[in-house]
Write a protein that holds these residues in place. Sequence first.
Motif, PDB file in Angstrom:
ATOM      1  N   TYR A  30      33.447  38.313  25.108  1.00  0.00           N
ATOM      2  CA  TYR A  30      33.505  39.762  24.927  1.00  0.00           C
ATOM      3  C   TYR A  30      32.871  40.472  26.129  1.00  0.00           C
ATOM      4  CZ  TYR A  30      32.383  44.288  22.657  1.00  0.00           C
ATOM      5  OH  TYR A  30      32.255  45.616  22.338  1.00  0.00           O
ATOM      6  N   LEU A  31      31.706  39.986  26.539  1.00  0.00           N
ATOM      7  CA  LEU A  31      31.004  40.579  27.682  1.00  0.00           C
ATOM      8  C   LEU A  31      31.837  40.463  28.957  1.00  0.00           C
ATOM      9  CD1 LEU A  31      28.322  41.856  28.717  1.00  0.00           C
ATOM     10  CD2 LEU A  31      27.587  39.540  29.271  1.00  0.00           C
ATOM     11  N   TRP A  32      32.428  39.296  29.181  1.00  0.00           N
ATOM     12  CA  TRP A  32      33.237  39.089  30.393  1.00  0.00           C
ATOM     13  C   TRP A  32      34.406  40.058  30.453  1.00  0.00           C
ATOM     14  CZ3 TRP A  32      33.974  33.072  31.234  1.00  0.00           C
ATOM     15  CH2 TRP A  32      32.727  32.512  31.564  1.00  0.00           C
ATOM     16  N   GLU A  33      35.138  40.187  29.344  1.00  0.00           N
ATOM     17  CA  GLU A  33      36.321  41.055  29.396  1.00  0.00           C
ATOM     18  C   GLU A  33      35.930  42.523  29.532  1.00  0.00           C
ATOM     19  OE1 GLU A  33      37.953  39.340  26.005  1.00  0.00           O
ATOM     20  OE2 GLU A  33      37.101  40.722  24.533  1.00  0.00           O
ATOM     21  N   LEU A  34      34.799  42.898  28.966  1.00  0.00           N
ATOM     22  CA  LEU A  34      34.302  44.255  29.182  1.00  0.00           C
ATOM     23  C   LEU A  34      33.982  44.468  30.657  1.00  0.00           C
ATOM     24  CD1 LEU A  34      31.865  44.904  26.176  1.00  0.00           C
ATOM     25  CD2 LEU A  34      34.118  45.891  26.532  1.00  0.00           C
ATOM     26  N   MET A  35      33.299  43.488  31.262  1.00  0.00           N
ATOM     27  CA  MET A  35      32.952  43.574  32.680  1.00  0.00           C
ATOM     28  C   MET A  35      34.204  43.675  33.549  1.00  0.00           C
ATOM     29  SD  MET A  35      29.946  40.706  33.021  1.00  0.00           S
ATOM     30  CE  MET A  35      29.917  40.810  34.806  1.00  0.00           C
ATOM     31  N   TRP A  36      35.164  42.784  33.299  1.00  0.00           N
ATOM     32  CA  TRP A  36      36.366  42.744  34.133  1.00  0.00           C
ATOM     33  C   TRP A  36      37.201  44.012  33.957  1.00  0.00           C
ATOM     34  CZ3 TRP A  36      37.399  37.083  32.278  1.00  0.00           C
ATOM     35  CH2 TRP A  36      36.509  36.224  32.943  1.00  0.00           C
ATOM     36  N   ALA A  37      37.203  44.563  32.751  1.00  0.00           N
ATOM     37  CA  ALA A  37      37.912  45.824  32.537  1.00  0.00           C
ATOM     38  C   ALA A  37      37.199  46.966  33.249  1.00  0.00           C
ATOM     39  CB  ALA A  37      38.030  46.118  31.041  1.00  0.00           C
ATOM     40  N   MET A  38      35.874  46.976  33.174  1.00  0.00           N
ATOM     41  CA  MET A  38      35.083  48.015  33.841  1.00  0.00           C
ATOM     42  C   MET A  38      35.229  47.948  35.361  1.00  0.00           C
ATOM     43  SD  MET A  38      33.074  49.833  31.667  1.00  0.00           S
ATOM     44  CE  MET A  38      32.532  49.777  29.958  1.00  0.00           C
ATOM     45  N   GLU A  39      35.346  46.735  35.893  1.00  0.00           N
ATOM     46  CA  GLU A  39      35.425  46.537  37.343  1.00  0.00           C
ATOM     47  C   GLU A  39      36.860  46.486  37.861  1.00  0.00           C
ATOM     48  OE1 GLU A  39      31.672  43.816  38.634  1.00  0.00           O
ATOM     49  OE2 GLU A  39      33.121  42.814  37.342  1.00  0.00           O
ATOM     50  N   TYR A  40      37.830  46.666  36.975  1.00  0.00           N
ATOM     51  CA  TYR A  40      39.218  46.438  37.361  1.00  0.00           C
ATOM     52  C   TYR A  40      39.660  47.345  38.502  1.00  0.00           C
ATOM     53  CZ  TYR A  40      44.181  45.585  37.248  1.00  0.00           C
ATOM     54  OH  TYR A  40      45.454  45.245  37.623  1.00  0.00           O
ATOM     55  N   ASN A  41      40.374  46.742  39.444  1.00  0.00           N
ATOM     56  CA  ASN A  41      40.939  47.454  40.586  1.00  0.00           C
ATOM     57  C   ASN A  41      42.426  47.111  40.636  1.00  0.00           C
ATOM     58  OD1 ASN A  41      41.865  48.034  43.291  1.00  0.00           O
ATOM     59  ND2 ASN A  41      39.727  48.118  43.952  1.00  0.00           N
ATOM     60  N   PRO A  42      43.319  48.100  40.591  1.00  0.00           N
ATOM     61  CA  PRO A  42      44.756  47.805  40.560  1.00  0.00           C
ATOM     62  C   PRO A  42      45.274  47.104  41.809  1.00  0.00           C
ATOM     63  CG  PRO A  42      44.376  50.149  40.888  1.00  0.00           C
ATOM     64  CD  PRO A  42      43.056  49.548  40.556  1.00  0.00           C
ATOM     65  N   ASN A  43      44.457  47.086  42.879  1.00  0.00           N
ATOM     66  CA  ASN A  43      44.861  46.409  44.108  1.00  0.00           C
ATOM     67  C   ASN A  43      44.466  44.932  44.110  1.00  0.00           C
ATOM     68  OD1 ASN A  43      45.832  48.865  45.280  1.00  0.00           O
ATOM     69  ND2 ASN A  43      43.707  49.432  45.661  1.00  0.00           N
ATOM     70  N   LEU A  44      43.903  44.460  42.986  1.00  0.00           N
ATOM     71  CA  LEU A  44      43.387  43.095  42.911  1.00  0.00           C
ATOM     72  C   LEU A  44      44.466  42.059  43.201  1.00  0.00           C
ATOM     73  CD1 LEU A  44      40.544  42.071  42.255  1.00  0.00           C
ATOM     74  CD2 LEU A  44      41.260  41.769  39.885  1.00  0.00           C
ATOM     75  N   PHE A  45      45.623  42.208  42.586  1.00  0.00           N
ATOM     76  CA  PHE A  45      46.705  41.245  42.769  1.00  0.00           C
ATOM     77  C   PHE A  45      47.116  41.180  44.234  1.00  0.00           C
ATOM     78  CE2 PHE A  45      51.276  40.395  43.153  1.00  0.00           C
ATOM     79  CZ  PHE A  45      51.346  39.136  42.588  1.00  0.00           C
ATOM     80  N   ALA A  46      47.340  42.345  44.859  1.00  0.00           N
ATOM     81  CA  ALA A  46      47.753  42.388  46.264  1.00  0.00           C
ATOM     82  C   ALA A  46      46.685  41.774  47.162  1.00  0.00           C
ATOM     83  CB  ALA A  46      48.037  43.833  46.677  1.00  0.00           C
ATOM     84  N   ARG A  47      45.430  42.009  46.824  1.00  0.00           N
ATOM     85  CA  ARG A  47      44.327  41.483  47.633  1.00  0.00           C
ATOM     86  C   ARG A  47      44.305  39.954  47.597  1.00  0.00           C
ATOM     87  NH1 ARG A  47      38.579  42.997  45.481  1.00  0.00           N
ATOM     88  NH2 ARG A  47      39.509  45.066  45.530  1.00  0.00           N
ATOM     89  N   TYR A  48      44.594  39.396  46.432  1.00  0.00           N
ATOM     90  CA  TYR A  48      44.573  37.944  46.303  1.00  0.00           C
ATOM     91  C   TYR A  48      45.830  37.292  46.871  1.00  0.00           C
ATOM     92  CZ  TYR A  48      40.560  38.373  43.154  1.00  0.00           C
ATOM     93  OH  TYR A  48      39.323  38.630  42.620  1.00  0.00           O
ATOM     94  N   GLU A  49      46.973  37.948  46.684  1.00  0.00           N
ATOM     95  CA  GLU A  49      48.238  37.362  47.137  1.00  0.00           C
ATOM     96  C   GLU A  49      48.435  37.499  48.640  1.00  0.00           C
ATOM     97  OE1 GLU A  49      50.803  35.661  45.209  1.00  0.00           O
ATOM     98  OE2 GLU A  49      48.925  35.513  44.092  1.00  0.00           O
ATOM     99  N   ASP A  50      48.023  38.632  49.203  1.00  0.00           N
ATOM    100  CA  ASP A  50      48.225  38.889  50.630  1.00  0.00           C
ATOM    101  C   ASP A  50      47.011  39.651  51.161  1.00  0.00           C
ATOM    102  OD1 ASP A  50      49.109  39.344  53.146  1.00  0.00           O
ATOM    103  OD2 ASP A  50      50.915  40.454  52.593  1.00  0.00           O
ATOM    104  N   PRO A  51      45.895  38.933  51.392  1.00  0.00           N
ATOM    105  CA  PRO A  51      44.641  39.588  51.786  1.00  0.00           C
ATOM    106  C   PRO A  51      44.770  40.470  53.026  1.00  0.00           C
ATOM    107  CG  PRO A  51      44.271  37.285  51.246  1.00  0.00           C
ATOM    108  CD  PRO A  51      45.749  37.487  51.283  1.00  0.00           C
TER     109      PRO A  51
END
Length: 424
Positions: free
Chosen positions: A304-325
Amino acid sequence: MIGCGGLCRVLMRSSGTTELNTFYPIRPECQADAPTTRFKPRSGKTLSARRWQASFSEDGRLDIAKVLRRIQRGGVHPSIKGEVWEFLLGCYDPNSTDEERNALKQRRRGQYDMWKAECQKFVPVIGSGKFITTPLTNEDGQPINNSLVGVRSSDKKVVQWMQLLHQIGLDVVRTDRTLVFYESEANQAKLWDLLAVYAYLDNDIGYVQGMNDICSPLVMLIENEADCYWCFERAMRRLRENFKCDASSMGVQSQLGTLSQIMKTVDPKLHHHLEDLDGGEYLFAFRMLMVLFRREFSFADTLYLWELMWAMEYNPNLFARYEDPDHAKSKGPSSALNDKVLKQYGKFERKNLKTGQTEETGALAVFLVASVLEIKNRRILSEAKGVDDVVQILGDITSNIDAKKVLTEALKIQKKYLSKTKKA
C-alpha cells in the motif's frame, strides 16, 4: 517450525481480513505472532478492478490522471495491483494502445527468454524449478560441483556472477518466509531465477542483499516471469543507487544527508537531540531507505505504501525516459505545465516541478523517514539516551502506524521544508 517474530508479513485481523487473506495468506503457525495490517480496500477510495477498466479508452489508452487521484486516496485493490504497478513503474506509456502494449510485451518476453537461456548455458539449474544455496565455484572460479555447472567460462564477470548465485539462494529462503506463497519451491525458484538473470545483466551492481525484498512482492503479483522481470528492472532503476557499495556511490548516503538537512530545518530540537546521541548522520534510517520500509510495515501495508509513493511521484515522462533516455533528456520537461498537464503528475512530483526540486534532493522516501521521526518525536526526546534507543523506538512502529498517515505527514513536512528553505 520457523519462528516468525518481527519477520512476519501479515494480513488483516479486522474487517477486510478474509479478502486480504485470499491474496496474501500467511502460514498457520505464524499467525499468532503476526502484527496487524491496517490497510483494507475501501469502496469509493481504493482503485477497484471496475474503475481500473473504466479508465481505459476503447483502444486502450489510460486516463492516468484519474487513476492517480484514486490511488492517492486509497491505494489499489489487491486483485489488480500487478497490472497497475506496471504503469506506475513506467513499464508502459499510458497513452499507448492495447495493440502497442501487446507488441511491446511480446518483444520483452522474447528478450527475457533469450537472456535466461544465456544464463542457463552456464548454470542449467536456472529455469528448472529448483535453486541452489551452496557455492558453485571456489575463489579461483573453478567448479565445486561439476553437475551444476554447464559451460565453464574464463570471463571474469561471468565467474563473479556465478559466485553470487548461492547467496541469492540463501536470501530467497529467508524472503517472506511466513507467507504461504513461498512454501512452494517453484515460487522460490521463480524469485531466484529473476534475481539471477538480473544480476547477470547488471554488471555494475549484480546482486546485493535487499534486492530480494524489492523483487518478492512483484513475483507474487505478476504471474508471467518475463513481465515480472521488466517490472523489477523498472523498480531497480529507481532504487539502484541504494544498492551501490563502491566509494563513489551516493545512494542511501546522499539520502541520509538530505534527511539530516530536512530534520535540521523542520525540527531543530529533535535534530540536535539526535546529534547529542551521535545519531546526527541518521545511519539508523539506512535500512528504511534501502528497501523502502519492508521491515517497518507489514507485507500488505508495504504494498500500500509503495503504490501511494509511486502514484505521488509519478511522472508521465517515465516510460520515455526508460525506453529512450537520450531522447527524454533532450526533450526535457514540458514547458507548458498547465493544469491539464500537471494532473498527469503525482501530487508530490507536481510540488517538485513547481519548486524546482530534483529527485536527488527531494525523494519522497526521505520525507517519509522524516515523517516517522516526527510521529515518534515525543518518545525519542523523552526516552532515547543513545542511538540504540532510537533504533528500538523506530522498531516499534510495525503495525502501530498507518501508512497513509505517515505519507500525509510526509507531505506536510515537505511543504514546511520548502517554505522555510525558500525564505532562507
